[in-house]
Design an enzyme around this catalytic site. Sequence first.
Site, PDB file in Angstrom:
ATOM      1  N   HIS A 472      40.021  54.743  58.924  1.00 31.19           N
ATOM      2  CA  HIS A 472      40.175  55.056  57.510  1.00 31.19           C
ATOM      3  C   HIS A 472      39.856  56.507  57.144  1.00 31.19           C
ATOM      4  O   HIS A 472      40.341  57.011  56.122  1.00 31.19           O
ATOM      5  CB  HIS A 472      39.269  54.126  56.686  1.00 31.19           C
ATOM      6  N   THR A 601      41.213  59.520  46.563  1.00 32.00           N
ATOM      7  CA  THR A 601      41.110  58.337  45.699  1.00 32.00           C
ATOM      8  C   THR A 601      40.069  58.538  44.602  1.00 32.00           C
ATOM      9  O   THR A 601      39.233  59.431  44.667  1.00 32.00           O
ATOM     10  CB  THR A 601      40.708  57.093  46.516  1.00 32.00           C
TER      11      THR A 601
END
Length: 694
Positions: A472, A601
């Site tokens: 990730h 994000t």
Amino acid sequence: MAEAHQAVAFQFTVTPDGIDLRMSHEALRQIYLSGLYSWKKKFIRFKNGIITGVYPASPSSWLIVVVGVMSTMYAKVDPSLGLIAKINRTLDTTGYMSNQTQNIVSGILFGTGLWVVLIFSMRYTLKMLLSYHGWMFAEHGKLSKGTKLWMTLVKLFSGRKPMLYSFQTSLPRLPVPAVKDTVTRYLESVRPLMNDEQFKRMEGLGKDFAVNLGPKLQWYLKLKSWWTTNYVSDWWEEYIYLRGRGPIMVNSNYFAMDFLYFTPTTVQAARAGNAIHAILLYRRKLDRQQIQPLMIYNTIPMCSSQYERMFNTSRIPGIETDTIQHIKDSKHIVVYHKGCYYKVWLYYDGRLLKPREIEQQIQWILNDKSEPQPGEEKLAALTAGDRVPWAKARQTYFARGKNKQSLDAIEKAAFFVTLDDTAQGYREEDPVTSMDNYSKALLHGKCYDRWFDKSFTLIVFKNGKMGLNTEHSWADAPIVGHLWENVMLSDCLELGYTEDGHCKGETSSGILMPTKLQWEIPEECQEVIERSLAIARPLADDVDFHSFPFNTFGKGLMKKVKTSPDAFVQLALQLAHYRDMGKFCLTYEASMTRLFREGRTETVRSCTIQSCKFVQAMDDPSETLEKKIALFKAAATHHQLLYRLAMTGAGIDRHLFCLYVVSKYLAVDSPFLKEVLSEPWRLSTSQTPQQQLI
């Protein structure tokens, strides 16, 4: 041994008459083609770098500007307001040029300078235009005349045929919100989760922080935002991902599934051959910047920086923090099958291997009866357990010799492939169990048959189903989603299969077969591997997965009733959680901030005052249907507002996170930030949109 002989360019033996030198023409040819491929790739990168560097102008526009300047000069018109004459006088002092040459050089220098000024002017204008986000808050499908005019200007200054990274220097920086605004939005988000006494206490902490310590921390954060391209992303990557000392398997890595109801072939080697070739075609497009940047309304560009580390990338364990190792190019992959690791070369005769040739390589691995070397079978469990033991083992047992060479082969591979010996996928006769098993196989497998540190692992099951397991830290799910959709599209519609399920094309006899990686893993290291596996297995077993296809209705119905599909799903989750647990909780939903340079994000706090009112009304028999619908619409509208605020840099959590990091650097305590950052997310929800291809 045949492969080794083919790989040697020349051999020699010492005789009484001297040295007998024997050249291998085939090996020399392969070396020549490899060098040719390397220089060709460097040239393409250099060319693309120039095209991207001058965007939104083009290299040919330089010639147009220079010719225009020269034309005005010959027409006895000075477009430079005297600058060309000054350049001419400066050149005249050199004494090396004739008057005509001085005029030409002066015109070229002025034209080039004017061209550079125009580039920066267009780029700055585009950046200012992209800093406007009013269009985001307009009612869906209803753009005002002002917004349409703004979009026309964006298109005008965006140039023609943008490449993947063309807009990077034109994207605005992520703005730093005002401390008071962030605190106000935070307090609003926790109001439904606290009683009056708790909220009054938190309100006091928040207001004190906004007046006293907050502005001091904000000054440092603004300084960072001016100095760096993004004030959040580097700290987010380091402190949230790379400094985590627990297992990344399950906790951080995520997965992508294959087609649910359709498998183009049940031949494992063939599916792997097409998939690997399709991934490499995508990598080639990525290297050449032939992938179009993602655009909203086909006009507003999004940041493409996360694509840079998709391939040839591995997470490297460290004692205090991990690092991301990325190399420019890799000509091989590493394949794992039944406890053994194989290195597979991807190029032959200076070209990419064809799908049928890759299938031939994979089938060779499937047919190989070699037994794993001591410690080899479960070696990847080191990447599934805690990070510190893996870092220490890497420094102690993999720093030299065969182990270092083999580990380098894995970490420097384009990506990792696992040929799984189980059959997975959706089964109509048992949809729930089959989906759960399929999901868990992709998420963690046996805990030692995926290299969790690689940017991604391609997993191909023995019945032809496949999927990805992705680390990730280097990028977020939409980036991998774009790769995966391209691969599945190319696999089925472009490459295809023969009637008997094999890759199209012919096999080749001269291609090097895979080479088995060699290991010398001592018993002490094998004990470390077993301890890592003992940590990973309970973690995998603790995953209670429930995955199932839902086909009662989809986003079409949601849009038909003029509701955001995202808001609909989030409100459904709030209702389900409340009915299950009898209370509300802090809820995490990821939103992207890729409208800004190097954006990743932001958090949308989905549990709101409005959503709680709707949920409570749904469980209140006395409430009318009209009231419930009104509350639903109000909650959905507010959720969309929060999502838009997050996308435009006015979120809550990344700002507070960075303020907390600054406070730690300054060694000052903030009761408010400490409490905010310690609040647990009881419900974590994220949705990655599919069908991103245009």
